[in-house]
Design a protein around this motif. Structure first.
Motif, short mmCIF file in Angstrom:
data_model
loop_
_atom_site.label_atom_id
_atom_site.label_comp_id
_atom_site.label_asym_id
_atom_site.label_seq_id
_atom_site.Cartn_x
_atom_site.Cartn_y
_atom_site.Cartn_z
N VAL A 31 -20.57 -115.96 -48.95
CA VAL A 31 -19.58 -116.21 -47.89
C VAL A 31 -20.34 -116.87 -46.73
O VAL A 31 -21.43 -116.43 -46.39
N PRO A 32 -19.78 -117.91 -46.12
CA PRO A 32 -20.48 -118.55 -45.00
C PRO A 32 -20.67 -117.60 -43.82
O PRO A 32 -19.87 -116.67 -43.63
N VAL A 33 -21.72 -117.85 -43.06
CA VAL A 33 -22.00 -117.01 -41.90
C VAL A 33 -22.27 -117.90 -40.70
O VAL A 33 -22.89 -118.96 -40.83
N TYR A 34 -21.77 -117.48 -39.55
CA TYR A 34 -22.05 -118.21 -38.31
C TYR A 34 -23.06 -117.38 -37.54
O TYR A 34 -22.82 -116.21 -37.21
N THR A 35 -24.22 -117.99 -37.25
CA THR A 35 -25.24 -117.24 -36.50
C THR A 35 -25.52 -117.96 -35.17
O THR A 35 -25.61 -119.18 -35.13
N PRO A 36 -25.66 -117.20 -34.09
CA PRO A 36 -25.90 -117.81 -32.78
C PRO A 36 -27.35 -118.26 -32.62
O PRO A 36 -28.24 -117.79 -33.34
N ASP A 37 -27.59 -119.13 -31.65
CA ASP A 37 -28.96 -119.51 -31.28
C ASP A 37 -29.69 -118.29 -30.73
O ASP A 37 -29.07 -117.46 -30.06
N ALA A 38 -30.99 -118.27 -30.97
CA ALA A 38 -31.78 -117.12 -30.49
C ALA A 38 -31.70 -117.00 -28.98
O ALA A 38 -31.81 -115.90 -28.44
N SER A 39 -31.49 -118.10 -28.27
CA SER A 39 -31.50 -118.06 -26.80
C SER A 39 -30.15 -117.61 -26.22
O SER A 39 -30.05 -117.34 -25.03
N GLU A 40 -29.15 -117.50 -27.05
CA GLU A 40 -27.80 -117.20 -26.55
C GLU A 40 -27.70 -115.77 -26.03
O GLU A 40 -28.23 -114.85 -26.62
N SER A 41 -27.00 -115.60 -24.89
CA SER A 41 -26.90 -114.23 -24.37
C SER A 41 -25.46 -113.84 -24.04
O SER A 41 -25.20 -112.72 -23.62
N ASP A 42 -24.51 -114.74 -24.25
CA ASP A 42 -23.13 -114.44 -23.89
C ASP A 42 -22.26 -114.32 -25.15
O ASP A 42 -22.01 -115.31 -25.84
N VAL A 43 -21.81 -113.10 -25.41
CA VAL A 43 -21.05 -112.87 -26.65
C VAL A 43 -19.75 -113.68 -26.69
O VAL A 43 -19.33 -114.15 -27.75
N VAL A 44 -19.13 -113.83 -25.54
CA VAL A 44 -17.85 -114.55 -25.53
C VAL A 44 -18.06 -116.02 -25.88
O VAL A 44 -17.27 -116.62 -26.62
N LYS A 45 -19.16 -116.57 -25.38
CA LYS A 45 -19.46 -117.98 -25.71
C LYS A 45 -19.69 -118.12 -27.22
O LYS A 45 -19.15 -119.04 -27.85
N VAL A 46 -20.44 -117.21 -27.77
CA VAL A 46 -20.71 -117.26 -29.22
C VAL A 46 -19.39 -117.14 -29.99
O VAL A 46 -19.13 -117.89 -30.94
N ALA A 47 -18.55 -116.21 -29.54
CA ALA A 47 -17.28 -115.99 -30.23
C ALA A 47 -16.41 -117.26 -30.17
O ALA A 47 -15.80 -117.65 -31.17
N ARG A 48 -16.40 -117.90 -29.00
CA ARG A 48 -15.58 -119.11 -28.84
C ARG A 48 -16.07 -120.19 -29.81
O ARG A 48 -15.28 -120.85 -30.50
N GLU A 49 -17.40 -120.35 -29.87
CA GLU A 49 -17.95 -121.39 -30.76
C GLU A 49 -17.67 -121.06 -32.23
O GLU A 49 -17.36 -121.93 -33.03
N ALA A 50 -17.78 -119.77 -32.55
CA ALA A 50 -17.53 -119.37 -33.94
C ALA A 50 -16.08 -119.64 -34.33
O ALA A 50 -15.80 -120.11 -35.44
N LEU A 51 -15.16 -119.37 -33.41
CA LEU A 51 -13.74 -119.62 -33.70
C LEU A 51 -13.48 -121.11 -33.92
O LEU A 51 -12.74 -121.50 -34.84
N ALA A 52 -14.12 -121.92 -33.09
CA ALA A 52 -13.93 -123.37 -33.23
C ALA A 52 -14.47 -123.84 -34.59
O ALA A 52 -13.84 -124.62 -35.30
N TRP A 53 -15.62 -123.29 -34.94
CA TRP A 53 -16.24 -123.64 -36.23
C TRP A 53 -15.33 -123.20 -37.39
O TRP A 53 -15.09 -123.96 -38.33
#
Ligand code: GDP
Length: 294
Positions: free
Chosen positions: A154-176
């Motif tokens: 199953v595909p997985v979306y993983t954030p950049d190691a430098s990322e610190s904002d969960v909402v930003k990661v969630a927004r990007e994951a939803l777009a993806w």
């Protein structure tokens, strides 16, 4: 799980079945033993007491005492009350596409493993899941999810190691997910050793942003009453829609499973019964009651 409880109940009910004519004192004695067995299984005191009171009220009914096989009837009453305590009917996932499912829980409860297991189940049900690692504190947790995702394909979306904002990661994951036409997205959130305010605040922010249809708490059944109080905490914070109890294959006494529904009011939707990725099962209160009664 439940083996000591099942043994004690078996003994008590065998005695009751052996009595030709049942008196009120036979019932009182038997239910005293049952109450002790429940407490030994780590069921919360108030729940055990109330549960026994319900069974007793029904068992003392004139129809039962006058019936041909009163012992059998009492065991049936007990079975039905037990299934009710465990939640009554089985409750499935409410995940109309595009579905968003958020998993939360303490570290070690089995959250990441369960994310992989759920992805596999949903894929087998014909869905197109995406796993999203949203634990920004533990790179190891992100790697673990990526490994599990590979195992279940199953595909997985993983954030950049430098990322610190969960909402930003969630927004990007939803777009993806939208570009890839995923119809269900499983968010594996950060855990902690124990409840702490920062974790809860972060979960709340994420929850407000995601508005998931399902917010499931992953709780380790082996931790007994602690699992129940953790569930209450998470429920107060984000309003969980259900519980996944893990490690039901272990030798825990079973109290968490028996108290969870009654204390939180939330259904146990799945049970993890092993480390393998296909060892996640729908939780059926009725079948669980059968299992406890042997
Ligand atoms: P997390 O910290 O909550 O993400 O927990 P993990 O998914 O890393 O799981 C912690 C440990 O529990 C791992 O060794 C898992 O293999 C194990 N585990 C998870 N679910 C189950 C289960 O249902 N049964 C058993 N026996 N082990 C489990």
């Amino acid at each position: 799980m439940f083996s000591n409880l099942a043994d004690s109940l078996d003994k008590t009910f065998r005695n009751l079945r052996g009595v030709g004519k049942i008196s009120e004192s036979n019932i009182t004695d038997a239910l005293r033993d049952v109450r002790l067995a429940l407490l030994e299984a780590d069921v919360e005191f108030g729940i055990a007491k109330e549960f026994i009171a319900h069974v007793k009220e029904k068992a003392m009914g004139a129809d039962v005492l006058k019936s041909i096989k009163p012992g059998e009837q009492i065991v049936k009453i007990f079975h039905d009350e037990l299934a009710e305590l465990l939640g009554g009917d089985q409750v499935g996932l409410n995940l109309e596409a595009p579905g968003r499912l958020m998993l939360c829980g303490l570290n070690g409860a089995g959250k990441t493993t369960t994310a992989g297991k759920l992805a596999l189940r949903l894929k087998r049900e014909g869905r197109k899941p995406l796993l999203v690692a949203i634990d920004l504190y533990r790179p190891a947790a992100i790697d673990q999810l990526a490994t599990l995702a590979k195992q279940v394909d199953v595909p997985v979306y993983t954030p950049d190691a430098s990322e610190s904002d969960v909402v930003k990661v969630a927004r990007e994951a939803l777009a993806w997910a939208e570009t890839q036409r995923h119809d269900v997205i499983i968010f594996d959130t950060a855990g902690r050793q124990e409840i702490d305010e920062r974790l809860i605040e972060e979960l709340k922010r994420l929850h407000v942003f995601l508005q998931p249809q399902e917010t499931l708490l992953v709780a380790d059944a082996a931790t007994g009453q602690q699992a129940v109080s953790v569930a209450k905490h998470f429920d107060d914070a984000v309003g969980i829609t259900g519980i996944i109890l893990t490690k039901l294959d272990g030798d825990a006494r079973g109290g968490a499973a028996l108290s969870m529904r009654s204390i939180t009011g939330k259904p146990i939707k799945y049970a993890g019964e092993g480390e393998k990725l296909d060892q996640l099962f729908e939780f059926h209160p009725n079948r669980m009651a059968d299992r406890i009664l042997g």
